[in-house]
Design an enzyme around this catalytic site. Structure first.
Site, PDB file in Angstrom:
ATOM      1  N   ARG A 210       0.845  -1.209   0.000  1.00  0.00           N
ATOM      2  CA  ARG A 210       0.000   0.000   0.000  1.00  0.00           C
ATOM      3  C   ARG A 210       0.874   1.251   0.000  1.00  0.00           C
ATOM      4  NH1 ARG A 210      -2.791  -2.506   4.670  1.00  0.00           N
ATOM      5  NH2 ARG A 210      -4.420  -3.837   3.839  1.00  0.00           N
ATOM      6  N   PHE A 226     -11.347  -4.658  -5.619  1.00  0.00           N
ATOM      7  CA  PHE A 226     -11.350  -5.497  -4.405  1.00  0.00           C
ATOM      8  C   PHE A 226     -10.731  -4.698  -3.249  1.00  0.00           C
ATOM      9  CE2 PHE A 226     -10.602  -8.088  -8.193  1.00  0.00           C
ATOM     10  CZ  PHE A 226     -11.639  -9.005  -8.153  1.00  0.00           C
ATOM     11  N   ASP A 248     -15.766  -2.837  -4.160  1.00  0.00           N
ATOM     12  CA  ASP A 248     -15.817  -4.085  -3.389  1.00  0.00           C
ATOM     13  C   ASP A 248     -17.260  -4.570  -3.378  1.00  0.00           C
ATOM     14  OD1 ASP A 248     -13.621  -5.440  -1.311  1.00  0.00           O
ATOM     15  OD2 ASP A 248     -15.698  -5.963  -0.871  1.00  0.00           O
ATOM     16  N   SER A 249     -17.422  -5.879  -3.244  1.00  0.00           N
ATOM     17  CA  SER A 249     -18.779  -6.437  -3.236  1.00  0.00           C
ATOM     18  C   SER A 249     -19.392  -6.426  -1.839  1.00  0.00           C
ATOM     19  CB  SER A 249     -18.757  -7.867  -3.777  1.00  0.00           C
ATOM     20  OG  SER A 249     -17.840  -8.638  -3.038  1.00  0.00           O
ATOM     21  N   CYS A 336      -3.359 -14.047  -3.697  1.00  0.00           N
ATOM     22  CA  CYS A 336      -3.070 -14.614  -2.381  1.00  0.00           C
ATOM     23  C   CYS A 336      -3.467 -16.083  -2.360  1.00  0.00           C
ATOM     24  CB  CYS A 336      -3.761 -13.822  -1.273  1.00  0.00           C
ATOM     25  SG  CYS A 336      -5.540 -13.737  -1.461  1.00  0.00           S
TER      26      CYS A 336
HETATM   27  N1  SAH Z   1      -7.028  -4.787  -1.036  1.00  0.00           N
HETATM   28  C1  SAH Z   1      -7.644  -5.025   0.248  1.00  0.00           C
HETATM   29  C2  SAH Z   1      -7.886  -6.481   0.528  1.00  0.00           C
HETATM   30  C3  SAH Z   1      -8.768  -7.177  -0.474  1.00  0.00           C
HETATM   31  S1  SAH Z   1      -9.420  -8.691   0.094  1.00  0.00           S
HETATM   32  C4  SAH Z   1      -6.813  -4.363   1.336  1.00  0.00           C
HETATM   33  O1  SAH Z   1      -5.721  -3.848   1.036  1.00  0.00           O
HETATM   34  O2  SAH Z   1      -7.224  -4.353   2.490  1.00  0.00           O
HETATM   35  C5  SAH Z   1     -10.510  -9.113  -1.161  1.00  0.00           C
HETATM   36  C6  SAH Z   1     -11.796  -8.316  -1.204  1.00  0.00           C
HETATM   37  O3  SAH Z   1     -12.505  -8.687  -2.373  1.00  0.00           O
HETATM   38  C7  SAH Z   1     -12.776  -8.532  -0.070  1.00  0.00           C
HETATM   39  O4  SAH Z   1     -13.014  -7.302   0.554  1.00  0.00           O
HETATM   40  C8  SAH Z   1     -14.066  -9.062  -0.721  1.00  0.00           C
HETATM   41  O5  SAH Z   1     -15.233  -8.486  -0.150  1.00  0.00           O
HETATM   42  C9  SAH Z   1     -13.901  -8.589  -2.127  1.00  0.00           C
HETATM   43  N2  SAH Z   1     -14.545  -9.350  -3.210  1.00  0.00           N
HETATM   44  C10 SAH Z   1     -14.611 -10.683  -3.384  1.00  0.00           C
HETATM   45  N3  SAH Z   1     -15.146 -10.992  -4.568  1.00  0.00           N
HETATM   46  C11 SAH Z   1     -15.449  -9.810  -5.180  1.00  0.00           C
HETATM   47  C12 SAH Z   1     -15.986  -9.449  -6.441  1.00  0.00           C
HETATM   48  N4  SAH Z   1     -16.334 -10.368  -7.350  1.00  0.00           N
HETATM   49  N5  SAH Z   1     -16.122  -8.139  -6.733  1.00  0.00           N
HETATM   50  C13 SAH Z   1     -15.757  -7.180  -5.835  1.00  0.00           C
HETATM   51  N6  SAH Z   1     -15.215  -7.478  -4.644  1.00  0.00           N
HETATM   52  C14 SAH Z   1     -15.058  -8.759  -4.313  1.00  0.00           C
END
Ligand code: SAH
Length: 393
Positions: A210, A226, A248-249, A336
């Site tokens: 980040r 995401f 995000d979803s 991941c």
């Molecule tokens: N980048 C973030 C961590 C991401 S974790 C950070 O730095 O904190 C992955 C995320 O993807 C989760 O919050 C989950 O809610 C979201 N997610 C899962 N499938 C998804 C989709 N199809 N579309 C959008 N978000 C999604």
């Protein structure tokens, strides 16, 4: 001590110090150990191999606590947790960060134990029968080694089912409230929901990445796919991004993200609740373009068995992202998935660029920070990989 005796010739992986005993390698058990109880692991020829936690319900029937014969007790957890915490001492001196992982499971010699520090609270995630059996000793050891006032347990990962364990969310030490807290990471504040947040509440493994995104975002139109609680999005804005769109979803995650934006007085992110797969296509059809795209999806392949399906999903989103980048634009893309090794991930990204019709180069290779070490005898711990790619100008 109860004994777990291996089949003939099945001691090889333990001799390489891989800490798992698979049920297929076990010949018999002498004694009557219950779930999580300590067993000595012996070869068929009577050679002592390790002291381990027994887990009769699991395919991983034992996980090694130590390679020498010793009692597993409060003193063992005091020593092991203290060692892990001491190793991170230099990481803690950074005053603008108070959130980091203190114990990283097998790679810190504590299978099934994750301890994340969020200010004065440590969140424990126990995911094996052995870790579960010793929760009180582990909680005491964490308090002793870290000096925190509160230990909260969030043991609700799905893998517990494989060990025959029910989910647990509880205050182990200190008060139950508050369940919403605020941490600092590289000078930015983030809200953590201890009860409902993902994992232990925050994706600590992305801290350094980040920060890197902060340095790349100046003057850019940024898309954070995401975004969870907004880690990359807010760093991009703090780094001088021209615009930030974050998707995000999960409504709960976006609620945390909006709160964190307010805490940092960083307004202006366009938070979108939606499906990244769908939105990338919508943006493509609308002709939208970005200078920096971050893709940090959930793990599509927990194990190698899911790798092929996961590869298609990674290729899909990365191909679309390459198409959405302006010339000279950057893609910071992560996996991941334990089931997708780094070389396969790179091949998938290369295929995505090719099919998107862009020329791109890798300018950074990324992993988790030093608080998420990967023990060389435990390659399964090497789950997070990332690439920063630059599209030709
Ligand atoms: N980048 C973030 C961590 C991401 S974790 C950070 O730095 O904190 C992955 C995320 O993807 C989760 O919050 C989950 O809610 C979201 N997610 C899962 N499938 C998804 C989709 N199809 N579309 C959008 N978000 C999604």
């Amino acid at each position: 001590m109860h004994k777990l005796i291996l089949k003939a010739g099945r001691e090889k992986s333990l001799k390489r110090r891989h800490p798992w005993v698979f049920s297929g390698a076990m010949a018999k058990v002498q004694g009557t150990p219950g779930p999580g109880e300590t067993v000595g692991v012996w070869s068929a020829t009577g050679e002592f191999l390790a002291v381990a936690a027994y887990s009769p319900a699991s395919q991983i029937v034992a996980r090694v606590w130590d390679w020498k014969e010793r009692a597993i007790d409060r003193a063992f957890f005091d020593e092991s947790v203290k060692r892990a915490v001491e190793q991170r001492r230099t990481l803690l001196k950074d005053a603008d960060t108070d959130a980091l992982r203190l114990v990283h499971g097998e790679s810190d010699g504590l299978p099934g134990v994750v301890a994340d520090r969020y200010g004065d609270t440590v969140v424990l995630q126990l995911s094996s029968a052995g870790a579960d059996r010793w929760r009180q000793e582990i909680a005491d050891a964490v308090v002793e080694a870290s000096g925190v006032g509160r230990v909260w347990e969030r043991s609700d990962a799905e893998v517990r089912q494989l060990e025959g364990l029910a989910p647990v969310t509880a205050a182990l030490r200190g008060p139950r409230q508050p369940t919403r807290i605020v941490v600092a990471e590289n000078g930015l504040k983030f809200g953590i929901d201890l009860e409902h947040g993902h994992k232990t509440g925050f994706y600590l493994d992305q801290r350094a990445n980040r920060r890197l995104v902060r340095t790349l975002a100046q003057g850019s139109d940024v898309l954070d796919g995401f975004c969870y609680s907004g880690g990359f999005a807010l760093n991009a804005l703090a780094g001088g991004a021209k615009s930030v769109t974050a998707v995000d979803s999960s409504a709960g995650a976006l609620d945390l993200a909006r709160n964190s934006a307010e805490l940092n007085r960083l307004p202006g992110v366009d938070w979108i609740e939606g499906d990244v797969f769908h939105l990338l296509r919508k943006f493509r059809d609308e002709g939208r373009r970005f200078d920096l795209i971050v893709l940090d999806p959930p793990k599509f392949a927990p194990t190698a068995a899911h790798a092929e399906k996961a590869a298609r999903a990674y290729k899909d989103i990365n191909l679309l992202a390459f198409k959405l980048l302006r010339p000279g634009g950057l893609l910071a893309t992560f996996s991941c998935s334990g089931g997708v090794p780094a070389d396969l991930f790179q091949k998938i990204i290369a295929g995505a660029a090719l099919d998107a019709g862009v020329q791109a180069q890798i300018i950074e290779r990324l992993g988790p920070g030093a608080d998420h070490p990967v023990a060389l005898n435990f390659p399964e711990g090497d789950y997070l990989k990332g690439l920063v790619c630059r599209v030709a100008g």
